[in-house]
Design a protein around this motif. Sequence first.
Motif, short mmCIF file in Angstrom:
data_model
loop_
_atom_site.label_atom_id
_atom_site.label_comp_id
_atom_site.label_asym_id
_atom_site.label_seq_id
_atom_site.Cartn_x
_atom_site.Cartn_y
_atom_site.Cartn_z
N TYR A 131 0.87 -1.18 0.00
CA TYR A 131 0.00 0.00 0.00
C TYR A 131 0.90 1.23 0.00
O TYR A 131 1.76 1.37 0.87
N LEU A 132 0.71 2.10 -1.00
CA LEU A 132 1.55 3.29 -1.15
C LEU A 132 0.70 4.55 -1.04
O LEU A 132 -0.41 4.60 -1.56
N SER A 133 1.23 5.57 -0.40
CA SER A 133 0.54 6.85 -0.34
C SER A 133 1.37 7.89 -1.07
O SER A 133 2.59 7.82 -1.12
N GLY A 134 0.67 8.86 -1.65
CA GLY A 134 1.34 9.97 -2.32
C GLY A 134 1.55 11.11 -1.34
O GLY A 134 1.54 10.92 -0.13
N HIS A 135 1.70 12.32 -1.85
CA HIS A 135 1.92 13.47 -0.99
C HIS A 135 0.63 14.12 -0.54
O HIS A 135 0.56 14.65 0.56
N ASP A 136 -0.41 14.15 -1.37
CA ASP A 136 -1.61 14.90 -1.03
C ASP A 136 -2.93 14.13 -1.09
O ASP A 136 -3.77 14.35 -0.24
N PRO A 137 -3.17 13.27 -2.08
CA PRO A 137 -4.48 12.62 -2.16
C PRO A 137 -4.80 11.78 -0.92
O PRO A 137 -3.93 11.16 -0.33
N ALA B 241 -3.80 12.96 4.43
CA ALA B 241 -3.38 13.95 3.44
C ALA B 241 -2.01 13.52 2.93
O ALA B 241 -1.01 14.17 3.13
N GLY B 242 -2.00 12.34 2.31
CA GLY B 242 -0.74 11.78 1.86
C GLY B 242 0.13 11.43 3.06
O GLY B 242 -0.34 11.27 4.17
N GLN B 243 1.39 11.32 2.82
CA GLN B 243 2.40 11.08 3.85
C GLN B 243 2.40 9.63 4.35
O GLN B 243 2.00 8.74 3.64
N GLY B 244 2.83 9.43 5.58
CA GLY B 244 3.09 8.09 6.09
C GLY B 244 1.85 7.28 6.41
O GLY B 244 0.83 7.82 6.83
N TYR C 207 -3.22 3.06 9.72
CA TYR C 207 -3.04 4.39 10.29
C TYR C 207 -2.41 5.30 9.24
O TYR C 207 -1.63 4.86 8.42
N GLY C 208 -2.78 6.56 9.30
CA GLY C 208 -2.21 7.53 8.36
C GLY C 208 -1.97 8.86 9.04
O GLY C 208 -2.64 9.21 10.02
N PHE C 209 -1.03 9.60 8.52
CA PHE C 209 -0.68 10.89 9.10
C PHE C 209 -1.36 12.00 8.31
O PHE C 209 -1.36 11.99 7.08
N VAL C 210 -1.96 12.94 9.03
CA VAL C 210 -2.57 14.13 8.42
C VAL C 210 -1.64 15.30 8.72
O VAL C 210 -1.62 15.82 9.83
N ARG C 211 -0.87 15.66 7.75
CA ARG C 211 0.19 16.65 7.92
C ARG C 211 -0.32 17.99 8.45
O ARG C 211 0.26 18.57 9.36
N LYS C 212 -1.42 18.49 7.90
CA LYS C 212 -1.93 19.82 8.26
C LYS C 212 -2.29 19.93 9.75
O LYS C 212 -2.02 20.93 10.40
N THR C 213 -2.91 18.88 10.29
CA THR C 213 -3.34 18.91 11.70
C THR C 213 -2.36 18.21 12.63
O THR C 213 -2.55 18.21 13.84
N LYS C 214 -1.35 17.56 12.05
CA LYS C 214 -0.38 16.79 12.82
C LYS C 214 -1.06 15.72 13.67
O LYS C 214 -0.69 15.46 14.81
N MET C 215 -2.08 15.09 13.09
CA MET C 215 -2.85 14.05 13.75
C MET C 215 -2.68 12.73 12.99
O MET C 215 -2.35 12.72 11.80
N VAL C 216 -2.95 11.65 13.69
CA VAL C 216 -2.95 10.32 13.07
C VAL C 216 -4.40 9.89 12.89
O VAL C 216 -5.21 10.02 13.81
N SER C 217 -4.74 9.42 11.71
CA SER C 217 -6.10 8.93 11.46
C SER C 217 -6.11 7.40 11.51
O SER C 217 -5.12 6.74 11.22
N VAL C 218 -7.25 6.86 11.90
CA VAL C 218 -7.45 5.42 11.95
C VAL C 218 -8.44 5.07 10.84
O VAL C 218 -9.54 5.62 10.80
N ASN C 219 -8.04 4.18 9.95
CA ASN C 219 -8.84 3.85 8.78
C ASN C 219 -9.13 2.37 8.72
O ASN C 219 -8.22 1.55 8.86
N LYS C 220 -10.39 2.00 8.51
CA LYS C 220 -10.76 0.59 8.28
C LYS C 220 -10.71 0.35 6.78
O LYS C 220 -11.27 1.11 6.01
N VAL C 221 -10.03 -0.71 6.38
CA VAL C 221 -9.88 -1.04 4.96
C VAL C 221 -10.57 -2.37 4.70
O VAL C 221 -10.31 -3.36 5.39
#
Length: 89
Positions: free
Chosen positions: A21-27, A53-56, A68-82
């Motif tokens: 699973y790869l993430s880009g910079h913004d999508p 918002a992209g990133q790790g 888990y994903g990083f939201v750069r703008k808010t400096k928060m970690v999101s939890v995502n069910k896939v």
Amino acid sequence: MEKFDDMSNSGGSWGPDGNLYLSGHDPAEAYVMQLLKIGSTLNWIGTVPLAIAGQGIAWDRSEPDVLYGFVRKTKMVSVNKVDLDSLGD
């Protein structure tokens, strides 16, 4: 590749299904890549929406469908069910 524009991918993590699973910079999504049996090419098999918002990104190894994903703008970690069953083989 078009969605990366002139950037590289920002994060990646091997999923419990054996796909990368790869993430880009913004999508707000991750691209699901499958290794071919022969060769060194990755095959795109799907895109999953994520609250990022992209990133790790990183899988929770104790809960196979949580990414888990990083939201750069808010400096928060999101939890995502896939939904791993919705992806092609």
